[in-house]
Design a protein around this motif. Structure first.
Motif, PDB file in Angstrom:
ATOM      1  N   PRO A  41      54.688 -57.538   8.477  1.00 49.29           N
ATOM      2  CA  PRO A  41      53.834 -57.477   9.651  1.00 49.29           C
ATOM      3  C   PRO A  41      52.284 -57.169   9.432  1.00 49.29           C
ATOM      4  CG  PRO A  41      55.797 -56.312  10.194  1.00 49.29           C
ATOM      5  CD  PRO A  41      55.799 -56.720   8.456  1.00 49.29           C
ATOM      6  N   GLU A  42      51.579 -57.961  10.067  1.00 50.92           N
ATOM      7  CA  GLU A  42      49.974 -57.884  10.243  1.00 50.92           C
ATOM      8  C   GLU A  42      49.538 -58.337   8.719  1.00 50.92           C
ATOM      9  OE1 GLU A  42      48.347 -54.550  12.246  1.00 50.92           O
ATOM     10  OE2 GLU A  42      49.592 -54.792  13.906  1.00 50.92           O
ATOM     11  N   ARG A  43      50.260 -58.886   7.812  1.00 54.92           N
ATOM     12  CA  ARG A  43      49.926 -59.099   6.376  1.00 54.92           C
ATOM     13  C   ARG A  43      50.029 -60.513   6.207  1.00 54.92           C
ATOM     14  NH1 ARG A  43      49.267 -55.005   2.286  1.00 54.92           N
ATOM     15  NH2 ARG A  43      48.751 -56.513   1.321  1.00 54.92           N
ATOM     16  N   SER A  44      51.194 -61.240   6.220  1.00 59.52           N
ATOM     17  CA  SER A  44      51.506 -62.571   6.136  1.00 59.52           C
ATOM     18  C   SER A  44      52.786 -63.010   6.765  1.00 59.52           C
ATOM     19  CB  SER A  44      52.040 -62.544   4.349  1.00 59.52           C
ATOM     20  OG  SER A  44      53.188 -61.804   4.092  1.00 59.52           O
ATOM     21  N   LEU A  45      52.849 -64.336   6.900  1.00 62.12           N
ATOM     22  CA  LEU A  45      53.981 -65.060   7.356  1.00 62.12           C
ATOM     23  C   LEU A  45      54.298 -66.318   6.936  1.00 62.12           C
ATOM     24  CD1 LEU A  45      56.169 -65.860   9.926  1.00 62.12           C
ATOM     25  CD2 LEU A  45      54.075 -66.510  11.103  1.00 62.12           C
ATOM     26  N   LEU A  71      43.395 -57.199  13.013  1.00 62.63           N
ATOM     27  CA  LEU A  71      44.763 -58.074  12.584  1.00 62.63           C
ATOM     28  C   LEU A  71      45.553 -57.723  13.743  1.00 62.63           C
ATOM     29  CD1 LEU A  71      45.133 -55.924   9.348  1.00 62.63           C
ATOM     30  CD2 LEU A  71      44.376 -58.173   9.427  1.00 62.63           C
ATOM     31  N   SER A  72      45.881 -56.812  14.437  1.00 60.25           N
ATOM     32  CA  SER A  72      46.935 -56.942  15.631  1.00 60.25           C
ATOM     33  C   SER A  72      46.716 -57.990  16.616  1.00 60.25           C
ATOM     34  CB  SER A  72      46.786 -55.440  16.313  1.00 60.25           C
ATOM     35  OG  SER A  72      45.528 -55.470  16.926  1.00 60.25           O
ATOM     36  N   LYS A  73      45.525 -58.486  16.853  1.00 65.40           N
ATOM     37  CA  LYS A  73      45.237 -59.409  17.740  1.00 65.40           C
ATOM     38  C   LYS A  73      45.859 -60.746  17.224  1.00 65.40           C
ATOM     39  CE  LYS A  73      42.435 -57.822  21.256  1.00 65.40           C
ATOM     40  NZ  LYS A  73      41.322 -58.280  22.582  1.00 65.40           N
ATOM     41  N   VAL A  74      45.292 -61.070  15.788  1.00 68.91           N
ATOM     42  CA  VAL A  74      45.487 -62.228  14.996  1.00 68.91           C
ATOM     43  C   VAL A  74      46.953 -62.409  14.900  1.00 68.91           C
ATOM     44  CG1 VAL A  74      44.984 -63.482  13.041  1.00 68.91           C
ATOM     45  CG2 VAL A  74      43.064 -62.142  14.005  1.00 68.91           C
ATOM     46  N   TRP A  75      47.607 -61.125  14.377  1.00 66.73           N
ATOM     47  CA  TRP A  75      49.051 -61.343  14.196  1.00 66.73           C
ATOM     48  C   TRP A  75      49.831 -61.805  15.369  1.00 66.73           C
ATOM     49  CZ3 TRP A  75      52.137 -61.752  10.483  1.00 66.73           C
ATOM     50  CH2 TRP A  75      53.402 -61.432  10.584  1.00 66.73           C
ATOM     51  N   THR A  82      43.747 -60.557   6.002  1.00 63.63           N
ATOM     52  CA  THR A  82      43.108 -59.613   5.315  1.00 63.63           C
ATOM     53  C   THR A  82      42.075 -58.986   6.158  1.00 63.63           C
ATOM     54  OG1 THR A  82      43.422 -60.717   3.380  1.00 63.63           O
ATOM     55  CG2 THR A  82      41.841 -59.060   3.197  1.00 63.63           C
ATOM     56  N   PRO A  83      42.025 -57.669   6.341  1.00 59.83           N
ATOM     57  CA  PRO A  83      41.243 -57.102   7.186  1.00 59.83           C
ATOM     58  C   PRO A  83      39.796 -57.124   6.638  1.00 59.83           C
ATOM     59  CG  PRO A  83      42.175 -55.450   6.072  1.00 59.83           C
ATOM     60  CD  PRO A  83      43.120 -56.707   5.969  1.00 59.83           C
ATOM     61  N   THR A  84      38.676 -57.208   7.478  1.00 63.21           N
ATOM     62  CA  THR A  84      37.278 -57.511   6.968  1.00 63.21           C
ATOM     63  C   THR A  84      36.551 -56.358   7.776  1.00 63.21           C
ATOM     64  OG1 THR A  84      36.367 -59.030   8.398  1.00 63.21           O
ATOM     65  CG2 THR A  84      37.346 -59.941   6.502  1.00 63.21           C
ATOM     66  N   ASP A  85      35.426 -56.223   7.559  1.00 60.23           N
ATOM     67  CA  ASP A  85      34.409 -55.286   8.317  1.00 60.23           C
ATOM     68  C   ASP A  85      34.194 -55.713   9.645  1.00 60.23           C
ATOM     69  OD1 ASP A  85      34.100 -53.649   6.011  1.00 60.23           O
ATOM     70  OD2 ASP A  85      32.171 -54.452   5.617  1.00 60.23           O
TER      71      ASP A  85
END
Length: 142
Positions: A69-73, A20-24, A97-100
């Protein structure tokens, strides 16, 4: 009697093999946004008005509406055009959304009027290309 204008949304999802942190970061850092979307003066502040500058010479007026943060924009994305088939006031919402194996990124661009078939189709194809570039940016720049 007024009738409500029906609109529809372009929705594109992509599984990105990054946390998530990198995509955010790729979604919210101006220099990274320039690499996958368009040149811009984005800042992550609700109410911040910014421009997206397309390679075709067009400028889109935008405003940050909300974020978690790290959820939606979400931001407004307005494209003025002399031709009403291409003028569009829309809202782009990114949901992470985090995935495996990384992050599921969902993009929804809402506001296409029913008569805007060509713009709708172009946006659908365009967002797939943008997300492919975003994946590459998140892998190296996030």
């Amino acid at each position: 009697m007024t009738t409500a204008t029906q609109t529809r949304s372009v929705i594109v999802e992509r599984e990105i093999p990054q946390p998530l942190s990198k995509v955010w970061k790729a979604l919210t850092r101006s220099h990274l946004i320039s690499e996958w979307l368009m040149a811009n003066d984005f800042d992550l502040r609700v109410g911040h008005q910014f421009k997206l500058r397309g390679v075709w010479g067009g400028v889109l007026d935008c405003e940050v509406l909300s974020f978690e943060p790290e959820r939606s924009l979400s931001y407004a994305w307005d494209h003025d055009n002399d031709d009403p088939l291409y003028a569009l006031k829309s809202v782009v919402t990114y949901t992470l959304t985090p995935t495996d194996t990384g992050t599921l990124l969902r993009v929804e661009r809402a506001g296409f009027r029913t008569e805007q078939k060509q713009a709708y189709g172009g946006a659908h194809a365009g967002w797939k290309q943008f997300l492919e570039k975003l994946e590459a940016v998140a892998a190296i720049g996030g």
